[in-house]
Design an enzyme around this catalytic site. Structure first.
Site, PDB file in Angstrom:
ATOM      1  N   LYS A   1       0.818  -1.218   0.000  1.00 65.28           N
ATOM      2  CA  LYS A   1       0.000   0.000   0.000  1.00 65.28           C
ATOM      3  C   LYS A   1       0.852   1.268   0.000  1.00 65.28           C
ATOM      4  CE  LYS A   1      -0.650   0.297   5.038  1.00 65.28           C
ATOM      5  NZ  LYS A   1       0.128   1.529   5.213  1.00 65.28           N
ATOM      6  N   ASP A   2       2.143   1.165   0.316  1.00 68.04           N
ATOM      7  CA  ASP A   2       3.019   2.339   0.346  1.00 68.04           C
ATOM      8  C   ASP A   2       3.643   2.654  -1.009  1.00 68.04           C
ATOM      9  OD1 ASP A   2       2.588   2.715   3.050  1.00 68.04           O
ATOM     10  OD2 ASP A   2       4.366   1.593   3.666  1.00 68.04           O
TER      11      ASP A   2
ATOM     12  N   ARG B   1      -7.313   8.724   3.062  1.00 68.34           N
ATOM     13  CA  ARG B   1      -8.455   7.857   2.723  1.00 68.34           C
ATOM     14  C   ARG B   1      -9.311   7.600   3.954  1.00 68.34           C
ATOM     15  NH1 ARG B   1      -9.351   2.573   3.704  1.00 68.34           N
ATOM     16  NH2 ARG B   1      -7.218   2.396   4.490  1.00 68.34           N
ATOM     17  N   ARG B   2      -8.682   7.214   5.070  1.00 71.27           N
ATOM     18  CA  ARG B   2      -9.461   6.946   6.288  1.00 71.27           C
ATOM     19  C   ARG B   2     -10.116   8.226   6.808  1.00 71.27           C
ATOM     20  NH1 ARG B   2      -4.554   3.669   7.794  1.00 71.27           N
ATOM     21  NH2 ARG B   2      -5.044   1.557   7.095  1.00 71.27           N
TER      22      ARG B   2
ATOM     23  N   ARG C   1       0.996  10.389  13.066  1.00 76.35           N
ATOM     24  CA  ARG C   1       2.107   9.798  12.330  1.00 76.35           C
ATOM     25  C   ARG C   1       2.968   8.968  13.277  1.00 76.35           C
ATOM     26  NH1 ARG C   1       4.537  12.096   8.293  1.00 76.35           N
ATOM     27  NH2 ARG C   1       5.531  10.039   8.207  1.00 76.35           N
ATOM     28  N   GLY C   2       3.855   8.154  12.693  1.00 82.41           N
ATOM     29  CA  GLY C   2       4.763   7.335  13.482  1.00 82.41           C
ATOM     30  C   GLY C   2       4.457   5.857  13.331  1.00 82.41           C
TER      31      GLY C   2
ATOM     32  N   GLN D   1       3.928   1.340  17.376  1.00 78.71           N
ATOM     33  CA  GLN D   1       4.234   1.447  18.800  1.00 78.71           C
ATOM     34  C   GLN D   1       4.149   2.909  19.264  1.00 78.71           C
ATOM     35  OE1 GLN D   1       5.974  -0.317  16.553  1.00 78.71           O
ATOM     36  NE2 GLN D   1       5.568  -2.383  17.278  1.00 78.71           N
ATOM     37  N   THR D   2       4.653   3.825  18.436  1.00 76.25           N
ATOM     38  CA  THR D   2       4.580   5.252  18.760  1.00 76.25           C
ATOM     39  C   THR D   2       3.127   5.712  18.832  1.00 76.25           C
ATOM     40  OG1 THR D   2       6.712   5.694  17.706  1.00 76.25           O
ATOM     41  CG2 THR D   2       5.231   7.565  17.993  1.00 76.25           C
ATOM     42  N   ARG D   3       2.319   5.257  17.901  1.00 73.83           N
ATOM     43  CA  ARG D   3       0.907   5.662  17.877  1.00 73.83           C
ATOM     44  C   ARG D   3       0.164   5.120  19.095  1.00 73.83           C
ATOM     45  NH1 ARG D   3      -1.069   5.499  11.531  1.00 73.83           N
ATOM     46  NH2 ARG D   3       0.981   5.786  10.613  1.00 73.83           N
TER      47      ARG D   3
ATOM     48  N   CYS E   1      -0.301   6.942  -1.864  1.00 74.45           N
ATOM     49  CA  CYS E   1      -0.715   6.778  -0.473  1.00 74.45           C
ATOM     50  C   CYS E   1      -1.159   8.091   0.172  1.00 74.45           C
ATOM     51  CB  CYS E   1       0.394   6.135   0.349  1.00 74.45           C
ATOM     52  SG  CYS E   1       1.921   7.095   0.450  1.00 74.45           S
TER      53      CYS E   1
END
Length: 308
Positions: A79-80, A127-128, A145-146, A149-151, A240
């Site tokens: 997807k990227d 998109r989301r 962003r991130g 784990q960061t999120r 993306c």
């Protein structure tokens, strides 16, 4: 035993995916090592993906390594990948797709998007964000962003009430306990390629080696679906950072491709489904239907809004 150097981003999820590729190669008699790097998309976290100014924010550095012969293959979340790839590089395999739908994560196990209560929903995806505006306009999307784990740490700190993420990554990172809602693919149609890992190499890589890597890693049914989805993306010049979406399934030897374009405010939505057997042609036909119904106007408005 032939040794394969696999280029990858250095996030936990990317390393999981790279090791997954490595294990598939080991079953075919190869040995492997990971060459992990940080990409522009990993480093620049204070801006949305659409503002960074590059279509390959998660792929460019790995593509340079392929050209210079520092790695044999690169793995990417499919997807990227941008819709247009450099002529000197090619995609040779797609791994079997994980469940491709989106999920809601929260610390509150009862949280669902259907609530009338206004929630802050974290996402880095246009998109989301657009689908959220379309189906659940009572909520506020906040930039998130991130890596996963960061999120998750941001969620625990109260930056948002919930997050929208792809199930595949959440599952691979053992974070399924935080899922409070599975979103229907028929509603939140996934991004092109979501759930699969793509393998990229230089066009001039040894043909025999290419074929062996492909034989070890490629899932034929997934490949048919992603070729249709990427054909649609290519025709619409999506990526993306733009809410062009598409998802194909294979049913009784026929491909069913659903794709569309959604304005950032969620108010304009054009979506069609086409059925066929030839992936590239199917994507082209669906793109034609979307363009004939006004998709290009929506995309022009989106790009002007994202990059004024």
């Amino acid at each position: 035993m032939q040794h394969i150097r696999i280029g990858t981003r250095n996030s936990a999820l990317a390393l999981w995916q790279a090791n997954h590729i490595g294990h598939l190669l080991e079953k075919a008699g190869f040995s492997y090592e990971l060459m992990a790097i940080s990409t522009k998309g990993d480093q620049v976290l204070d801006r949305s993906l659409s503002k960074i100014g590059s279509k390959g924010v998660f792929t460019e550095e790995l593509e340079i390594m392929l050209r210079q012969g520092e790695i044999d293959i690169a793995q990417h979340s499919a997807k990227d990948l941008p819709s247009l790839l450099p002529e000197d590089l090619e995609l040779i395999a797609y791994t079997e797709r994980e469940a491709a739908h989106d999920v809601v994560l929260s610390l509150d196990p009862s949280l669902h998007l259907q609530t009338d209560k206004k929630l802050k929903i974290g996402t880095s995806s246009t998109r989301r964000r657009a689908f959220l505006q379309h189906f659940y306009p009572q909520h506020e999307a906040v930039e998130m962003r991130g890596n996963l784990q960061t999120r998750l740490e941001k969620l625990k700190l109260g930056t948002c009430d919930a997050m929208l993420l792809a199930y595949a990554g959440v599952h691979r990172m053992d974070m399924s306990a935080y899922i409070t809602q599975h979103l229907a693919i028929s509603e939140f149609v996934p991004a092109v390629g979501q759930g699969s890992v793509a393998i990229q190499c230089a066009v001039n890589l040894n043909p025999s080696l290419k074929e062996q890597i492909r034989a070890a890693c490629n899932h034929v049914d997934t490949e048919k679906c992603l070729l249709a989805e990427r054909s649609l993306l290519f025709q619409l010049e999506g990526g993306c950072s733009v809410p062009v979406y598409g998802h194909a399934i294979l049913h009784e030897n026929s491909l069913h491709l659903t794709g569309g374009v959604l304005s950032l405010n969620g108010q304009q939505k054009i979506e069609f489904t086409q059925i066929g057997t030839h992936p590239q042609i199917l994507g082209e036909h669906l793109a034609r239907d979307l363009v004939n119904s006004g998709a290009r106007k929506i995309l022009q408005a989106i790009r002007a809004e994202l990059n004024p």
